[in-house]
Design a protein around this motif. Structure first.
Motif, PDB file in Angstrom:
ATOM      1  N   ARG A   1      -3.848   0.839  -3.173  1.00  0.00           N
ATOM      2  CA  ARG A   1      -3.504  -0.585  -3.128  1.00  0.00           C
ATOM      3  C   ARG A   1      -3.420  -1.077  -4.573  1.00  0.00           C
TER       4      ARG A   1
ATOM      5  N   ARG B   1      -5.051   6.234   0.124  1.00  0.00           N
ATOM      6  CA  ARG B   1      -4.398   4.934   0.323  1.00  0.00           C
ATOM      7  C   ARG B   1      -4.591   4.105  -0.938  1.00  0.00           C
TER       8      ARG B   1
ATOM      9  N   SER C   1       6.741  -3.367  -0.207  1.00  0.00           N
ATOM     10  CA  SER C   1       5.943  -2.879  -1.335  1.00  0.00           C
ATOM     11  C   SER C   1       6.689  -3.013  -2.646  1.00  0.00           C
TER      12      SER C   1
ATOM     13  N   ASN D   1       4.754   3.778   3.255  1.00  0.00           N
ATOM     14  CA  ASN D   1       4.690   2.411   2.740  1.00  0.00           C
ATOM     15  C   ASN D   1       4.927   1.501   3.950  1.00  0.00           C
TER      16      ASN D   1
ATOM     17  N   VAL E   1       0.853  -1.186   0.000  1.00  0.00           N
ATOM     18  CA  VAL E   1       0.000   0.000   0.000  1.00  0.00           C
ATOM     19  C   VAL E   1       0.890   1.238   0.000  1.00  0.00           C
TER      20      VAL E   1
END
Length: 166
Positions: free
Chosen positions: A104, A102, A125, A121, A91
């Motif tokens: 995703r 946010r 990620s 983060n 995310v």
């Protein structure tokens, strides 16, 4: 013109990985401050490519956050860009202009590198980061400031086409 750069903590002494990450983020993104939530080692990979005025970065890294606390015009170092972050894994939480987005996998967020911002983060990620010159989009008459620090869906419509194009 096309240019590329690859940076990786692979093979580095563990005690040097955090410092290397800070140095790379500041260098690649012109003074960007970073931290790794107090972790003592870091695993990170950056692949950057520039095609004309657009810069693409593939980032795969442990948890970290970045902040631009000084308005870009005060830094005198980089052209003004709009930055898009599109997570493939994890995310990216973007804060700018009092808004928080946010993103995703399947979505993306956009922010202005000339203003203050924070991107968190909080887990490992993998992101695609696209830097687009602000001048070109500003010339279209779009009210860019209302888009900054916002989540853009990537599951349907033009936002999905843009995500696939990136």
């Amino acid at each position: 013109m096309f240019s590329a750069q690859a940076l990786s903590t692979d093979g580095m002494p563990v005690r040097e990985t955090v410092g290397a990450w800070h140095h790379w983020m500041a260098g690649l993104f012109h003074g960007l401050q970073s931290d790794v939530y107090g972790d003592t080692h870091f695993d990170g990979h950056l692949n950057s490519a520039q095609a004309g005025d657009v810069r693409l970065v593939r980032l795969e890294a442990d948890r970290h956050r970045v902040a631009q606390t000084t308005p870009r015009n005060a830094l005198h170092s980089d052209a003004p860009y709009l930055k898009i972050v599109a997570p493939w894994q994890g995310v990216a939480s973007v804060e700018q202009h009092g808004r928080q987005a946010r993103a995703r996998p399947g979505a993306w967020a956009i922010y202005d590198t000339t203003g203050r911002y924070v991107v968190q983060n909080p887990e490992r990620s993998q992101h695609l980061i696209v830097l687009v010159p602000k001048e070109g989009l500003a010339a279209t008459g779009l009210r860019l400031h209302v888009l900054m620090g916002r989540l853009v869906g990537g599951t349907a419509g033009i936002s999905r086409l843009a995500l696939e194009g990136m």
